[in-house]
Write a protein that holds these residues in place. Structure first.
Motif, PDB file in Angstrom:
ATOM      1  N   MET A  74       0.829  -1.177   0.000  1.00  0.00           N
ATOM      2  CA  MET A  74       0.000   0.000   0.000  1.00  0.00           C
ATOM      3  C   MET A  74       0.882   1.252   0.000  1.00  0.00           C
ATOM      4  SD  MET A  74      -3.040   1.002   2.626  1.00  0.00           S
ATOM      5  CE  MET A  74      -2.137   1.707   3.982  1.00  0.00           C
ATOM      6  N   LYS A  75       0.599   2.159  -0.890  1.00  0.00           N
ATOM      7  CA  LYS A  75       1.365   3.403  -1.000  1.00  0.00           C
ATOM      8  C   LYS A  75       1.138   4.282   0.227  1.00  0.00           C
ATOM      9  CE  LYS A  75       3.065   3.589  -5.304  1.00  0.00           C
ATOM     10  NZ  LYS A  75       4.285   4.151  -5.731  1.00  0.00           N
ATOM     11  N   TYR A  76       2.113   5.122   0.488  1.00  0.00           N
ATOM     12  CA  TYR A  76       2.027   6.081   1.591  1.00  0.00           C
ATOM     13  C   TYR A  76       1.528   7.400   1.036  1.00  0.00           C
ATOM     14  CZ  TYR A  76       4.857   2.612   3.929  1.00  0.00           C
ATOM     15  OH  TYR A  76       5.316   1.452   4.462  1.00  0.00           O
ATOM     16  N   GLU A  77       0.500   7.946   1.665  1.00  0.00           N
ATOM     17  CA  GLU A  77      -0.095   9.184   1.172  1.00  0.00           C
ATOM     18  C   GLU A  77       0.136  10.298   2.186  1.00  0.00           C
ATOM     19  OE1 GLU A  77      -4.359  10.918  -0.427  1.00  0.00           O
ATOM     20  OE2 GLU A  77      -4.224   8.839   0.228  1.00  0.00           O
ATOM     21  N   PHE A  78       0.730  11.377   1.711  1.00  0.00           N
ATOM     22  CA  PHE A  78       0.978  12.547   2.548  1.00  0.00           C
ATOM     23  C   PHE A  78      -0.286  13.399   2.548  1.00  0.00           C
ATOM     24  CE2 PHE A  78       2.744  16.823   3.394  1.00  0.00           C
ATOM     25  CZ  PHE A  78       3.361  16.541   4.606  1.00  0.00           C
ATOM     26  N   THR A  79      -1.092  13.222   3.587  1.00  0.00           N
ATOM     27  CA  THR A  79      -2.370  13.928   3.685  1.00  0.00           C
ATOM     28  C   THR A  79      -2.243  15.118   4.637  1.00  0.00           C
ATOM     29  OG1 THR A  79      -3.090  12.537   5.514  1.00  0.00           O
ATOM     30  CG2 THR A  79      -3.641  11.780   3.283  1.00  0.00           C
ATOM     31  N   ASP A  80      -3.305  15.890   4.730  1.00  0.00           N
ATOM     32  CA  ASP A  80      -3.321  17.055   5.618  1.00  0.00           C
ATOM     33  C   ASP A  80      -3.092  16.677   7.079  1.00  0.00           C
ATOM     34  OD1 ASP A  80      -3.757  18.611   3.411  1.00  0.00           O
ATOM     35  OD2 ASP A  80      -5.864  19.047   3.860  1.00  0.00           O
ATOM     36  N   ASP A  81      -3.369  15.442   7.444  1.00  0.00           N
ATOM     37  CA  ASP A  81      -3.141  14.983   8.822  1.00  0.00           C
ATOM     38  C   ASP A  81      -1.679  15.119   9.241  1.00  0.00           C
ATOM     39  OD1 ASP A  81      -5.768  14.214   8.674  1.00  0.00           O
ATOM     40  OD2 ASP A  81      -5.372  12.073   8.717  1.00  0.00           O
ATOM     41  N   TYR A  82      -0.789  15.162   8.271  1.00  0.00           N
ATOM     42  CA  TYR A  82       0.645  15.219   8.551  1.00  0.00           C
ATOM     43  C   TYR A  82       1.193  16.646   8.566  1.00  0.00           C
ATOM     44  CZ  TYR A  82       0.616  10.194   7.811  1.00  0.00           C
ATOM     45  OH  TYR A  82       0.351   8.850   7.903  1.00  0.00           O
ATOM     46  N   LEU A  83       0.381  17.608   8.212  1.00  0.00           N
ATOM     47  CA  LEU A  83       0.878  18.978   8.090  1.00  0.00           C
ATOM     48  C   LEU A  83       1.147  19.611   9.445  1.00  0.00           C
ATOM     49  CD1 LEU A  83      -1.431  20.347   5.255  1.00  0.00           C
ATOM     50  CD2 LEU A  83       0.955  19.616   5.075  1.00  0.00           C
TER      51      LEU A  83
END
Length: 137
Positions: A1-10
């Motif tokens: 599964m790819k890693y997605e840089f979402t707003d949760d990480y900002l």
């Protein structure tokens, strides 16, 4: 599964968020290597990715720590300690073990990165944004 840089990480700190996004790119390159069935000997690419990850995180951690100093971040010592442990883990890689079981080792690296990316960035690094006033709790 790819890693997605979402707003949760900002964190709300642009350069830190950009550097974190690059860590996700390295994780995704590692995942792509794992799932590439056309490459039978992945050793050189694994070593290259580990080197890139090690050098990039050292640079990123230096930037992050410099910023934390500039805002007098109260948790800087625990952050530094976590950074030291991360780099130490990357420096202690047994390349013979990597060569002996390449896919298994890639899975270990991905597990390590997933825990770090979700746990450290969403937890400790978000506190930097709160302290800087760029995000609200």
């Amino acid at each position: 599964m790819k890693y997605e840089f979402t707003d949760d990480y900002l964190t709300g700190i642009e350069f830190i968020d950009q550097e974190h996004a690059h860590l996700f790119e390295i994780a995704n390159e590692t995942y792509d290597l794992l799932t590439d069935n056309l490459v039978t000997d992945k050793y050189d690419r694994i070593v290259s990715l580990l080197e890139e990850l090690r050098e990039y995180t050292k640079t990123h951690f230096a930037h992050e720590e410099e910023y934390m100093e500039s805002i007098h971040f109260q948790h800087i010592w625990s952050e530094r300690h976590a950074h030291i442990l991360f780099v130490k883990k990357l420096e202690e890689v047994d390349l013979q073990k990597v060569d002996d079981s390449q896919d298994e080792y890639i899975l270990e690296v991905l597990d390590f990165l997933a825990k770090w990316l979700t746990g450290h960035i969403k937890g400790a690094d978000k506190r930097i944004g709160v302290a800087a006033g760029t995000i609200k709790q």
